[in-house]
Design a protein around this motif. Structure first.
Motif: not given
Length: 387
Positions: A17-22, A63-79
């Motif tokens: 989220r912080a990166l996206g808002r940057k 070493g995570g999964g699609i759950t973690e990648l979904a978090i990345v996708c969502e938070e960048l889009a939310a920014a």
């Protein structure tokens, strides 16, 4: 049943989220209008490890999964920075290669996908076949030890940014003579591969292309997997992550639009000194859109959890439902935000109308809402196949 993220996932969400808002939506729009790419954001996300969260640690990933990648996708889009190539390269290509590639293919490609120095895009859609991959016309045939690929692909994202494209073709089964799918890792500068940019009414820094393959010669090790038998499992391995991460990007976009509209309506005063958000005609549509986005987020979380648990059939149903729900919710949220802002909603400055084309496309691609409804009717409701 646990709806809470782990502490590590919470930290990931906050950091992304912080990166996206940057960078923000202004950066995204500026790049798109200039015909440029979000290279700086992509590279920084790669350096910080966000692009490889779903890739095994032995290849430089998180070493995570699609759950973690979904978090990345969502938070960048939310920014305000919905990056389509997150879906194409880490979600589809990295998953396919990790699950079904050879040891050499994993060693060659996954480290670069993890740190963002390499992008691999995905080519399945064809002008004639539409949503029916059984009718794919791109054919791969043996020529000595090599393969020759011939065919056409359309709506292929980011070819101009990628070093390789993962091409879905058909091969002939020597035992039955029938055509079966196979995936090939094709360099985007391979002789015989030509691309033509498609002009789209979508404001995006990521471009769409037609691809023409005219006897593109590939070595034997371009085939994903140890044999042709890997083709169908490899193809389906990428579809659930694709749907889940597209849905996450849609949910994030919906959150962004609602946040922008809510900030405006809470401070905009027209009638008697009261904010326009105090009027139910303004507040209720936004609240309704917020409910729809949150419902979509719950289904995304369920789908990602099922996928990461290896429950592929259940994840297929949940992933399709998540994609449907998020596509509808994102379109509703952006349209409602534009309406709440009035004329300001159509300006570039307020940053919501700039997403209209993208969220409308989200109801069509990568699988249309109608095909998802067909899937649900057949596999959930037990109806006969209608197509």
């Amino acid at each position: 049943m646990n709806f809470d993220l782990t502490p590590e996932q919470d930290q990931l969400r906050d950091a992304v989220r912080a990166l996206g808002r940057k960078y923000g939506h202004g950066y995204f729009v500026e790049k798109a209008k200039a015909g440029a790419h979000t290279t700086e954001l992509w590279q920084e996300a790669g350096r910080l490890g966000y692009l490889g969260v779903n890739i095994p640690t032995e290849y430089g990933g998180g070493g995570g999964g699609i759950t973690e990648l979904a978090i990345v996708c969502e938070e960048l889009a939310a920014a305000g920075c919905p990056l389509l190539l997150l879906v194409v390269s880490p979600a589809i290509a990295a998953t396919v290669i990790n699950k079904h590639g050879t040891d050499e293919q994993r060693k060659r490609h996954l480290p670069g996908l993890a740190d963002g120095s390499q992008k691999i895009v995905f080519a399945i859609t064809e002008p004639e076949a539409g949503s029916n991959f059984h009718r794919l016309g791109t054919v791969a045939r043996r020529h000595g030890d090599d393969w020759l690929l011939t065919g056409r692909k359309c709506y292929i994202s980011g070819v101009d940014e990628a070093g390789h494209v993962l091409v879905v073709a058909r091969t002939e089964d020597s035992a039955t003579g029938k055509l079966k799918p196979a995936l090939f890792i094709v360099p985007t500068d391979a002789p015989g591969l030509e691309k033509s940019k498609l002009d789209m009414e979508i404001l995006s820094p990521e471009n769409q292309f037609l691809l023409y393959l005219d006897d593109v010669r590939l070595p034997a090790d371009a085939l994903v997997g140890e044999s042709l038998d890997a083709g169908l499992p490899a193809l389906f391995a990428g579809l659930n992550p694709e749907r889940i991460t597209v849905a996450a990007m849609g949910a994030g976009t919906g959150r962004y639009a609602i946040e922008r509209a809510s900030e405006y309506t809470a401070t905009r005063k027209v009638w008697g000194g009261r904010s326009i958000g105090t009027h139910q005609g303004v507040a209720h549509p936004l609240a309704h859109a917020a409910v729809q986005v949150e419902l979509a987020r719950l289904m995304i979380h369920k789908a990602a959890t099922l996928y990461d648990a290896g429950r592929d059939l259940e994840a297929g149903v949940a992933g399709n439902m998540a994609k449907y729900a998020a596509g509808e919710a994102a379109a509703l949220a952006v349209d409602t935000a534009v309406q709440a802002l009035g004329g300001a909603g159509m300006t570039t400055e307020y940053g919501v109308a700039t997403l209209l084309g993208a969220v409308r496309a989200g109801r069509i691609a990568p699988v249309s809402r109608e095909m998802i409804l067909n899937f649900v009717a057949q596999h959930v409701l037990g109806q006969d196949k209608s197509y």
